[in-house]
Write a protein that holds these residues in place. Structure first.
Motif, mmCIF file in Angstrom:
data_model
loop_
_atom_site.group_PDB
_atom_site.id
_atom_site.type_symbol
_atom_site.label_atom_id
_atom_site.label_comp_id
_atom_site.label_asym_id
_atom_site.label_seq_id
_atom_site.Cartn_x
_atom_site.Cartn_y
_atom_site.Cartn_z
ATOM 1 N N TYR A 151 -8.844 -12.720 -30.859
ATOM 2 C CA TYR A 151 -7.660 -12.241 -30.477
ATOM 3 C C TYR A 151 -8.908 -12.283 -28.956
ATOM 4 O O TYR A 151 -8.043 -11.333 -27.846
ATOM 5 C CB TYR A 151 -7.293 -10.918 -30.543
ATOM 6 C CG TYR A 151 -6.202 -11.369 -31.206
ATOM 7 C CD1 TYR A 151 -4.742 -11.439 -30.710
ATOM 8 C CD2 TYR A 151 -6.461 -11.772 -32.643
ATOM 9 C CE1 TYR A 151 -4.107 -11.542 -31.470
ATOM 10 C CE2 TYR A 151 -5.071 -12.021 -33.556
ATOM 11 C CZ TYR A 151 -3.522 -12.002 -32.539
ATOM 12 O OH TYR A 151 -2.733 -12.083 -33.771
ATOM 13 N N GLY A 152 -9.734 -12.324 -29.552
ATOM 14 C CA GLY A 152 -10.729 -11.879 -27.595
ATOM 15 C C GLY A 152 -10.989 -10.341 -27.096
ATOM 16 O O GLY A 152 -10.951 -10.090 -25.762
ATOM 17 N N LEU A 153 -10.782 -9.577 -28.031
ATOM 18 C CA LEU A 153 -10.840 -8.248 -28.058
ATOM 19 C C LEU A 153 -12.254 -7.323 -29.155
ATOM 20 O O LEU A 153 -11.962 -6.239 -29.052
ATOM 21 C CB LEU A 153 -9.164 -8.117 -28.441
ATOM 22 C CG LEU A 153 -8.114 -7.693 -27.180
ATOM 23 C CD1 LEU A 153 -6.786 -7.351 -28.225
ATOM 24 C CD2 LEU A 153 -7.818 -6.986 -26.837
ATOM 25 N N LEU A 154 -13.309 -8.202 -28.538
ATOM 26 C CA LEU A 154 -14.356 -7.145 -29.442
ATOM 27 C C LEU A 154 -15.182 -6.903 -28.010
ATOM 28 O O LEU A 154 -15.358 -8.301 -27.096
ATOM 29 C CB LEU A 154 -15.183 -8.265 -29.333
ATOM 30 C CG LEU A 154 -16.394 -8.215 -30.887
ATOM 31 C CD1 LEU A 154 -15.627 -6.820 -31.653
ATOM 32 C CD2 LEU A 154 -16.985 -9.230 -31.174
ATOM 33 N N SER A 155 -14.962 -5.371 -28.004
ATOM 34 C CA SER A 155 -16.380 -4.996 -26.688
ATOM 35 C C SER A 155 -17.440 -5.552 -26.864
ATOM 36 O O SER A 155 -18.236 -5.701 -27.558
ATOM 37 C CB SER A 155 -15.871 -3.361 -27.201
ATOM 38 O OG SER A 155 -17.713 -3.336 -26.480
ATOM 39 N N ILE A 204 -4.901 -2.226 -33.694
ATOM 40 C CA ILE A 204 -3.666 -2.272 -32.559
ATOM 41 C C ILE A 204 -3.339 -3.581 -33.295
ATOM 42 O O ILE A 204 -1.810 -4.007 -32.660
ATOM 43 C CB ILE A 204 -4.082 -1.687 -31.717
ATOM 44 C CG1 ILE A 204 -4.459 -0.460 -31.168
ATOM 45 C CG2 ILE A 204 -3.569 -2.182 -30.313
ATOM 46 C CD1 ILE A 204 -5.215 0.020 -29.834
ATOM 47 N N ILE A 205 -3.835 -4.485 -33.163
ATOM 48 C CA ILE A 205 -3.914 -5.651 -33.903
ATOM 49 C C ILE A 205 -3.343 -6.408 -34.344
ATOM 50 O O ILE A 205 -1.626 -6.644 -34.606
ATOM 51 C CB ILE A 205 -4.860 -6.343 -33.470
ATOM 52 C CG1 ILE A 205 -6.484 -6.253 -31.879
ATOM 53 C CG2 ILE A 205 -4.694 -8.297 -33.580
ATOM 54 C CD1 ILE A 205 -7.109 -7.099 -32.231
ATOM 55 N N LEU A 206 -3.325 -5.385 -35.409
ATOM 56 C CA LEU A 206 -2.628 -5.465 -36.645
ATOM 57 C C LEU A 206 -1.010 -4.853 -36.376
ATOM 58 O O LEU A 206 -0.194 -5.576 -36.599
ATOM 59 C CB LEU A 206 -3.104 -4.611 -37.562
ATOM 60 C CG LEU A 206 -4.559 -5.184 -38.577
ATOM 61 C CD1 LEU A 206 -5.206 -4.496 -39.309
ATOM 62 C CD2 LEU A 206 -3.691 -6.252 -39.521
ATOM 63 N N ASP A 207 -1.164 -4.026 -35.957
ATOM 64 C CA ASP A 207 0.247 -3.471 -35.379
ATOM 65 C C ASP A 207 1.290 -4.215 -34.646
ATOM 66 O O ASP A 207 1.693 -4.576 -34.989
ATOM 67 C CB ASP A 207 -0.638 -2.372 -34.869
ATOM 68 C CG ASP A 207 1.024 -0.889 -34.692
ATOM 69 O OD1 ASP A 207 2.743 -2.200 -34.471
ATOM 70 O OD2 ASP A 207 0.990 -0.107 -34.281
ATOM 71 N N HIS A 208 0.607 -5.546 -34.095
ATOM 72 C CA HIS A 208 1.227 -5.839 -32.932
ATOM 73 C C HIS A 208 1.429 -7.281 -34.066
ATOM 74 O O HIS A 208 2.982 -7.392 -33.646
ATOM 75 C CB HIS A 208 0.312 -6.546 -32.106
ATOM 76 C CG HIS A 208 0.691 -7.311 -30.783
ATOM 77 N ND1 HIS A 208 1.672 -7.005 -29.993
ATOM 78 C CD2 HIS A 208 0.785 -8.693 -30.611
ATOM 79 C CE1 HIS A 208 2.100 -8.383 -29.856
ATOM 80 N NE2 HIS A 208 1.187 -9.428 -30.377
ATOM 81 N N ILE A 209 0.880 -7.481 -35.087
ATOM 82 C CA ILE A 209 0.850 -8.770 -35.114
ATOM 83 C C ILE A 209 2.977 -8.280 -36.849
ATOM 84 O O ILE A 209 2.734 -9.222 -36.623
ATOM 85 C CB ILE A 209 -0.700 -8.927 -36.618
ATOM 86 C CG1 ILE A 209 -1.308 -9.389 -35.723
ATOM 87 C CG2 ILE A 209 0.316 -9.798 -37.293
ATOM 88 C CD1 ILE A 209 -2.811 -9.761 -36.457
ATOM 89 N N HIS A 210 2.073 -7.536 -37.211
ATOM 90 C CA HIS A 210 3.271 -6.819 -38.404
ATOM 91 C C HIS A 210 4.175 -6.335 -37.652
ATOM 92 O O HIS A 210 5.382 -5.712 -38.047
ATOM 93 C CB HIS A 210 2.457 -5.879 -39.081
ATOM 94 C CG HIS A 210 1.523 -6.979 -40.061
ATOM 95 N ND1 HIS A 210 1.729 -8.238 -41.335
ATOM 96 C CD2 HIS A 210 0.180 -6.966 -40.239
ATOM 97 C CE1 HIS A 210 0.851 -8.275 -41.958
ATOM 98 N NE2 HIS A 210 -0.666 -7.590 -40.531
ATOM 99 N N GLY A 211 4.541 -6.405 -36.564
ATOM 100 C CA GLY A 211 5.684 -5.514 -35.686
ATOM 101 C C GLY A 211 5.800 -4.150 -36.255
ATOM 102 O O GLY A 211 6.982 -3.935 -36.436
ATOM 103 N N LEU A 212 5.126 -3.512 -36.173
ATOM 104 C CA LEU A 212 5.366 -1.992 -36.745
ATOM 105 C C LEU A 212 5.993 -0.784 -35.996
ATOM 106 O O LEU A 212 6.241 -1.431 -34.824
ATOM 107 C CB LEU A 212 3.975 -1.349 -37.043
ATOM 108 C CG LEU A 212 3.060 -1.462 -37.655
ATOM 109 C CD1 LEU A 212 1.225 -1.079 -38.442
ATOM 110 C CD2 LEU A 212 4.032 -2.372 -39.206
ATOM 111 N N PRO A 213 6.528 0.402 -36.096
ATOM 112 C CA PRO A 213 7.313 0.721 -34.730
ATOM 113 C C PRO A 213 6.104 1.252 -33.338
ATOM 114 O O PRO A 213 4.929 1.327 -34.138
ATOM 115 C CB PRO A 213 7.745 2.292 -35.574
ATOM 116 C CG PRO A 213 7.866 1.804 -37.669
ATOM 117 C CD PRO A 213 6.552 0.406 -37.060
#
Length: 255
Positions: A175-179, A17-26
């Motif tokens: 990103y502070g998103l490690l469970s 999800i972070i990669l999706d956000h970083i790369h601005g995918l659809p």
């Protein structure tokens, strides 16, 4: 084309999800399947720290990023599986008894409580004739798992962007998103899972005695097919091992 993230909250699917956000995918939608121990009493099957992370930290941030996050549940819970009455066993003495503890390595909870609600979610969307893609959290250094994605509508963003499991871990941490499950476990999973290691079971007993008491209540049932809560070991045997580890921890001995 529609896009969906199958999100467990673990490092790999979160990093996707972070990669999706970083790369601005659809635009894509995030689906989290919450396993329940007892739906009536709202007792989650997810480790308490993990479901709190999902609801209180990760989900709100993803929504700020513009994602829609859907939490789905199966109609059944763990108690339904435990108290399922066996009726068609080829071993006559098993019929009429409760199924009992999950079998390690053959966990029906994953099929019935984790995977089924996601499949039902897609069925209800009625995507017949619609192209859609599922993002699956599988890292570059998991070739056997990646191979299973070939020919399907499931793809790995981690593999696409060259991310190994360690890189996924580091990205989530950045990103502070490690469970918080990674503070005491190498993997996610239900707190009652027979595949858990003793470190995870020790953590549950020490930090959440009320959940451990739920297991003791189940252990009191005698009319069950499966008496072993962890690969043939009874709860008493598992608890004896855990108590030994707890004593060692108190003495400062590494376990």
């Amino acid at each position: 084309m529609l896009y969906f993230h199958s999100w467990s909250g673990g490092k790999d699917s979160t990093a996707s999800i972070i990669l999706d956000h970083i790369h601005g995918l659809p635009p894509s939608k995030i689906i989290f399947s919450e396993v329940m121990f007892d739906r009536k009493r709202e007792i989650s099957g997810e480790p308490p720290e993990h479901i709190d992370f999902i609801r209180s930290k990760a989900k709100p941030l993803f929504e700020i990023w513009g994602y829609e996050v859907e939490i789905v549940r199966a109609e059944k819970d763990y108690l339904d599986l435990f108290y399922h009455v066996t009726q068609k066993s080829k071993i006559p003495e098993r019929n009429g008894k409760y199924s009992g503890w999950l079998i390690g390595g053959k966990c029906s909870a994953n099929r019935d409580l984790k995977i089924a609600p996601v499949r039902n979610y897609f069925k209800k969307l009625d995507l017949t004739g619609t192209d859609y893609t599922q993002y699956i959290g599988i890292a570059l250094d998991e070739p056997k798992r990646l191979k299973r994605l070939k020919g399907s509508n499931r793809i790995s963003l981690l593999a696409r962007f060259g991310f190994t499991e360690q890189m996924a871990y580091d990205l989530c941490k950045e990103y502070g998103l490690l469970s918080p499950i990674y503070n005491f476990s190498r993997r996610g999973g239900c707190w009652f899972c027979p595949n858990q290691g003793y470190a995870e079971l020790t953590h549950i007993k020490m930090e959440y005695p009320e959940l451990w008491e739920e297991l003791r209540k189940l252990n009191a049932e005698e009319n069950v097919v499966s008496h072993g809560c962890k690969y043939g070991k009874t709860l008493e045997e598992v608890e004896a091992i855990i108590d030994g580890k707890i004593q060692n921890q108190r003495r400062g001995i590494s376990v």
